[in-house]
Motif scaffolding. Structure first.
Motif, PDB file in Angstrom:
ATOM      1  N   GLN A 113      -6.965 -14.827   4.100  1.00  0.00           N
ATOM      2  CA  GLN A 113      -7.137 -13.529   3.442  1.00  0.00           C
ATOM      3  C   GLN A 113      -7.114 -13.600   1.916  1.00  0.00           C
ATOM      4  O   GLN A 113      -6.778 -12.627   1.252  1.00  0.00           O
ATOM      5  CB  GLN A 113      -6.083 -12.547   3.944  1.00  0.00           C
ATOM      6  CG  GLN A 113      -6.277 -12.176   5.405  1.00  0.00           C
ATOM      7  CD  GLN A 113      -5.258 -11.171   5.887  1.00  0.00           C
ATOM      8  OE1 GLN A 113      -4.057 -11.405   5.814  1.00  0.00           O
ATOM      9  NE2 GLN A 113      -5.748 -10.043   6.378  1.00  0.00           N
ATOM     10  N   GLN A 114      -7.541 -14.692   1.349  1.00  0.00           N
ATOM     11  CA  GLN A 114      -7.591 -14.801  -0.107  1.00  0.00           C
ATOM     12  C   GLN A 114      -8.501 -13.743  -0.715  1.00  0.00           C
ATOM     13  O   GLN A 114      -8.183 -13.161  -1.755  1.00  0.00           O
ATOM     14  CB  GLN A 114      -8.051 -16.191  -0.523  1.00  0.00           C
ATOM     15  CG  GLN A 114      -8.098 -16.371  -2.025  1.00  0.00           C
ATOM     16  CD  GLN A 114      -8.483 -17.775  -2.438  1.00  0.00           C
ATOM     17  OE1 GLN A 114      -8.317 -18.717  -1.682  1.00  0.00           O
ATOM     18  NE2 GLN A 114      -8.988 -17.904  -3.650  1.00  0.00           N
ATOM     19  N   ALA A 115      -9.611 -13.438  -0.060  1.00  0.00           N
ATOM     20  CA  ALA A 115     -10.532 -12.418  -0.590  1.00  0.00           C
ATOM     21  C   ALA A 115      -9.862 -11.045  -0.616  1.00  0.00           C
ATOM     22  O   ALA A 115     -10.113 -10.250  -1.528  1.00  0.00           O
ATOM     23  CB  ALA A 115     -11.812 -12.369   0.243  1.00  0.00           C
ATOM     24  N   VAL A 116      -9.002 -10.774   0.354  1.00  0.00           N
ATOM     25  CA  VAL A 116      -8.266  -9.506   0.373  1.00  0.00           C
ATOM     26  C   VAL A 116      -7.312  -9.453  -0.825  1.00  0.00           C
ATOM     27  O   VAL A 116      -7.240  -8.449  -1.536  1.00  0.00           O
ATOM     28  CB  VAL A 116      -7.500  -9.326   1.708  1.00  0.00           C
ATOM     29  CG1 VAL A 116      -6.609  -8.097   1.669  1.00  0.00           C
ATOM     30  CG2 VAL A 116      -8.476  -9.255   2.875  1.00  0.00           C
ATOM     31  N   ALA A 117      -6.582 -10.544  -1.040  1.00  0.00           N
ATOM     32  CA  ALA A 117      -5.668 -10.606  -2.189  1.00  0.00           C
ATOM     33  C   ALA A 117      -6.431 -10.411  -3.496  1.00  0.00           C
ATOM     34  O   ALA A 117      -6.005  -9.640  -4.363  1.00  0.00           O
ATOM     35  CB  ALA A 117      -4.923 -11.938  -2.197  1.00  0.00           C
ATOM     36  N   ASP A 118      -7.560 -11.095  -3.635  1.00  0.00           N
ATOM     37  CA  ASP A 118      -8.368 -10.959  -4.848  1.00  0.00           C
ATOM     38  C   ASP A 118      -8.877  -9.530  -5.020  1.00  0.00           C
ATOM     39  O   ASP A 118      -8.890  -8.993  -6.127  1.00  0.00           O
ATOM     40  CB  ASP A 118      -9.557 -11.921  -4.815  1.00  0.00           C
ATOM     41  CG  ASP A 118      -9.151 -13.374  -5.010  1.00  0.00           C
ATOM     42  OD1 ASP A 118      -8.037 -13.630  -5.509  1.00  0.00           O
ATOM     43  OD2 ASP A 118      -9.957 -14.245  -4.656  1.00  0.00           O
ATOM     44  N   GLY A 119      -9.295  -8.902  -3.921  1.00  0.00           N
ATOM     45  CA  GLY A 119      -9.804  -7.533  -3.990  1.00  0.00           C
ATOM     46  C   GLY A 119      -8.778  -6.555  -4.510  1.00  0.00           C
ATOM     47  O   GLY A 119      -9.068  -5.733  -5.383  1.00  0.00           O
ATOM     48  N   PHE A 120      -7.539  -6.644  -4.004  1.00  0.00           N
ATOM     49  CA  PHE A 120      -6.494  -5.712  -4.439  1.00  0.00           C
ATOM     50  C   PHE A 120      -5.901  -6.104  -5.791  1.00  0.00           C
ATOM     51  O   PHE A 120      -5.225  -5.300  -6.411  1.00  0.00           O
ATOM     52  CB  PHE A 120      -5.412  -5.579  -3.367  1.00  0.00           C
ATOM     53  CG  PHE A 120      -5.829  -4.683  -2.240  1.00  0.00           C
ATOM     54  CD1 PHE A 120      -5.855  -3.310  -2.392  1.00  0.00           C
ATOM     55  CD2 PHE A 120      -6.221  -5.223  -1.027  1.00  0.00           C
ATOM     56  CE1 PHE A 120      -6.255  -2.475  -1.365  1.00  0.00           C
ATOM     57  CE2 PHE A 120      -6.617  -4.402   0.020  1.00  0.00           C
ATOM     58  CZ  PHE A 120      -6.636  -3.026  -0.152  1.00  0.00           C
ATOM     59  N   ALA A 166      -7.378  -0.993  -6.967  1.00  0.00           N
ATOM     60  CA  ALA A 166      -6.432  -0.312  -6.077  1.00  0.00           C
ATOM     61  C   ALA A 166      -7.122   0.184  -4.817  1.00  0.00           C
ATOM     62  O   ALA A 166      -6.470   0.478  -3.824  1.00  0.00           O
ATOM     63  CB  ALA A 166      -5.779   0.863  -6.807  1.00  0.00           C
ATOM     64  N   GLU A 167      -8.439   0.290  -4.862  1.00  0.00           N
ATOM     65  CA  GLU A 167      -9.195   0.859  -3.751  1.00  0.00           C
ATOM     66  C   GLU A 167     -10.059  -0.178  -3.053  1.00  0.00           C
ATOM     67  O   GLU A 167     -11.206   0.082  -2.695  1.00  0.00           O
ATOM     68  CB  GLU A 167     -10.062   2.023  -4.246  1.00  0.00           C
ATOM     69  CG  GLU A 167      -9.238   3.197  -4.730  1.00  0.00           C
ATOM     70  CD  GLU A 167      -9.501   3.494  -6.206  1.00  0.00           C
ATOM     71  OE1 GLU A 167     -10.496   3.023  -6.760  1.00  0.00           O
ATOM     72  OE2 GLU A 167      -8.674   4.203  -6.792  1.00  0.00           O
ATOM     73  N   ALA A 168      -9.524  -1.369  -2.784  1.00  0.00           N
ATOM     74  CA  ALA A 168     -10.291  -2.453  -2.163  1.00  0.00           C
ATOM     75  C   ALA A 168     -10.253  -2.387  -0.635  1.00  0.00           C
ATOM     76  O   ALA A 168     -10.393  -3.399   0.034  1.00  0.00           O
ATOM     77  CB  ALA A 168      -9.762  -3.798  -2.661  1.00  0.00           C
ATOM     78  N   THR A 227       0.835  -1.201   0.000  1.00  0.00           N
ATOM     79  CA  THR A 227       0.000   0.000   0.000  1.00  0.00           C
ATOM     80  C   THR A 227       0.870   1.251   0.000  1.00  0.00           C
ATOM     81  O   THR A 227       2.030   1.225   0.410  1.00  0.00           O
ATOM     82  CB  THR A 227      -0.921   0.030   1.239  1.00  0.00           C
ATOM     83  OG1 THR A 227      -0.108   0.026   2.426  1.00  0.00           O
ATOM     84  CG2 THR A 227      -1.870  -1.158   1.254  1.00  0.00           C
ATOM     85  N   CYS A 228       0.274   2.349  -0.460  1.00  0.00           N
ATOM     86  CA  CYS A 228       0.913   3.655  -0.372  1.00  0.00           C
ATOM     87  C   CYS A 228      -0.166   4.736  -0.394  1.00  0.00           C
ATOM     88  O   CYS A 228      -1.310   4.472  -0.748  1.00  0.00           O
ATOM     89  CB  CYS A 228       1.940   3.879  -1.484  1.00  0.00           C
ATOM     90  SG  CYS A 228       1.268   4.210  -3.125  1.00  0.00           S
ATOM     91  N   ALA A 229       0.220   5.910   0.000  1.00  0.00           N
ATOM     92  CA  ALA A 229      -0.671   7.066  -0.088  1.00  0.00           C
ATOM     93  C   ALA A 229      -0.494   7.671  -1.476  1.00  0.00           C
ATOM     94  O   ALA A 229       0.631   7.858  -1.940  1.00  0.00           O
ATOM     95  CB  ALA A 229      -0.334   8.080   0.993  1.00  0.00           C
ATOM     96  N   ALA A 230      -1.607   7.942  -2.124  1.00  0.00           N
ATOM     97  CA  ALA A 230      -1.586   8.549  -3.456  1.00  0.00           C
ATOM     98  C   ALA A 230      -2.399   9.838  -3.404  1.00  0.00           C
ATOM     99  O   ALA A 230      -3.181  10.044  -2.472  1.00  0.00           O
ATOM    100  CB  ALA A 230      -2.168   7.580  -4.479  1.00  0.00           C
ATOM    101  N   PRO A 236      -5.733   6.384  -0.554  1.00  0.00           N
ATOM    102  CA  PRO A 236      -4.875   5.204  -0.399  1.00  0.00           C
ATOM    103  C   PRO A 236      -5.061   4.220  -1.545  1.00  0.00           C
ATOM    104  O   PRO A 236      -6.157   4.085  -2.097  1.00  0.00           O
ATOM    105  CB  PRO A 236      -5.356   4.609   0.920  1.00  0.00           C
ATOM    106  CG  PRO A 236      -6.774   5.021   1.030  1.00  0.00           C
ATOM    107  CD  PRO A 236      -6.838   6.389   0.407  1.00  0.00           C
ATOM    108  N   ILE A 237      -3.972   3.547  -1.914  1.00  0.00           N
ATOM    109  CA  ILE A 237      -4.054   2.485  -2.916  1.00  0.00           C
ATOM    110  C   ILE A 237      -3.292   1.265  -2.425  1.00  0.00           C
ATOM    111  O   ILE A 237      -2.421   1.346  -1.571  1.00  0.00           O
ATOM    112  CB  ILE A 237      -3.534   2.919  -4.306  1.00  0.00           C
ATOM    113  CG1 ILE A 237      -2.040   3.213  -4.274  1.00  0.00           C
ATOM    114  CG2 ILE A 237      -4.322   4.087  -4.852  1.00  0.00           C
ATOM    115  CD1 ILE A 237      -1.428   3.328  -5.664  1.00  0.00           C
ATOM    116  N   GLY A 238      -3.663   0.127  -2.995  1.00  0.00           N
ATOM    117  CA  GLY A 238      -2.999  -1.128  -2.681  1.00  0.00           C
ATOM    118  C   GLY A 238      -2.895  -1.989  -3.915  1.00  0.00           C
ATOM    119  O   GLY A 238      -3.595  -1.774  -4.907  1.00  0.00           O
ATOM    120  N   MET A 239      -2.004  -2.970  -3.840  1.00  0.00           N
ATOM    121  CA  MET A 239      -1.757  -3.861  -4.972  1.00  0.00           C
ATOM    122  C   MET A 239      -1.332  -5.220  -4.424  1.00  0.00           C
ATOM    123  O   MET A 239      -0.500  -5.281  -3.523  1.00  0.00           O
ATOM    124  CB  MET A 239      -0.661  -3.239  -5.835  1.00  0.00           C
ATOM    125  CG  MET A 239       0.121  -4.151  -6.719  1.00  0.00           C
ATOM    126  SD  MET A 239       1.468  -3.268  -7.570  1.00  0.00           S
ATOM    127  CE  MET A 239       0.581  -2.486  -8.882  1.00  0.00           C
TER     128      MET A 239
END
Length: 183
Positions: free
Chosen positions: A105-112, A116-118, A51-54, A58-61
Motif C-alpha cells: 500500500q505504498q501508493a495509498v501512503a503517498d496519496g494521503f 487529504a482527499e485521496a 482518517t476522520c469525518a470533516a 472525509p479526510i485522511g493523513m
C-alpha cells in the motif's frame, strides 16, 4: 569481524564498550533540524493513514507517529503537526480511525501524504457518523478522541479504541526517509 556481526553469528549479546566511552552527543538545535530528523530516521516505523469525518467530507493523513499507549483501557496515540492544514479537523473530530498499511500500500501512503482527499485510490466505507473506514489494510483501530496534549510543533492525540481488527500480511515500513519491508 565487527561485534554486531559476531553477535549475530554466535547468537550472543555483545555490548560495544567503545561506544560507552564516547562523549554524549550535543542536544539537537532548532537551527539543525535536518540532522535531528536524520537521526530520528534510524528508527523504523510502521506506516498508517489516520482518517476522520470533516465538515467538507472525509479526510485522511499519512502518519508514522502512531503507537499503542495502554491495554487497559485500550488507548493509542499519534501526533499530527500543528502546521498541517488538516490539524484543525482532527482536533475537532470526536472520532478517528487508524489504518495500518500493508507492504503493498505504498501508493495509498503517498496519496494521503499529498492530499487529504485521496480516497479515490482506496476501498472504503463510511460509518453512520461519516467516519471513513478503509478496507484491506493490515489493521484498523476505530477510536474515540479522549485527550489532546501540546507537544512542541505537534499535538499528541489520544484515542480510546472502540473497535480493532487485523488482517494478514507484511507491514509497510518507513526507515531513513524511505519505504522498506521486513527482511
Amino acid at each position: 569481524m565487527d561485534l554486531c556481526r559476531a553477535a549475530r553469528m554466535t547468537g550472543s549479546a555483545v555490548i560495544d564498550e567503545t561506544r560507552d566511552r564516547r562523549e554524549p552527543a550535543a542536544p539537537p538545535s532548532a537551527g539543525d533540524s535536518r540532522a535531528y530528523r536524520d537521526v530520528l530516521g534510524r528508527f523504523a516505523t510502521g506506516v498508517t493513514v489516520v482518517t476522520c469525518a470533516a465538515p467538507g467530507g472525509p479526510i485522511g493523513m499519512t502518519v508514522n507517529s502512531f503507537t499503542s499507549l495502554s491495554l487497559d483501557p485500550p488507548l493509542v496515540m499519534w501526533s499530527p503537526a500543528k502546521s498541517s492544514h488538516r490539524h484543525a479537523h482532527y482536533s475537532a473530530a470526536p472520532r478517528f480511525a487508524v489504518h495500518v498499511l500493508h507492504a503493498g500500500q505504498q501508493a495509498v501512503a503517498d496519496g494521503f501524504m499529498r492530499s487529504a482527499e485521496a480516497f479515490h485510490d482506496v476501498a472504503w466505507t463510511a460509518a453512520p457518523d461519516g467516519l471513513p473506514l478503509m478496507e484491506n489494510c493490515l489493521a484498523r483501530f476505530v477510536c474515540q478522541r479522549v485527550a489532546e496534549h501540546d507537544a512542541g510543533d505537534h499535538t499528541i492525540m489520544i484515542g480510546r479504541v472502540t473497535a480493532a481488527e487485523g488482517g494478514e500480511g507484511e507491514p509497510l515500513l518507513y526507515f531513513r526517509g524511505r519505504y522498506t519491508a521486513v527482511a
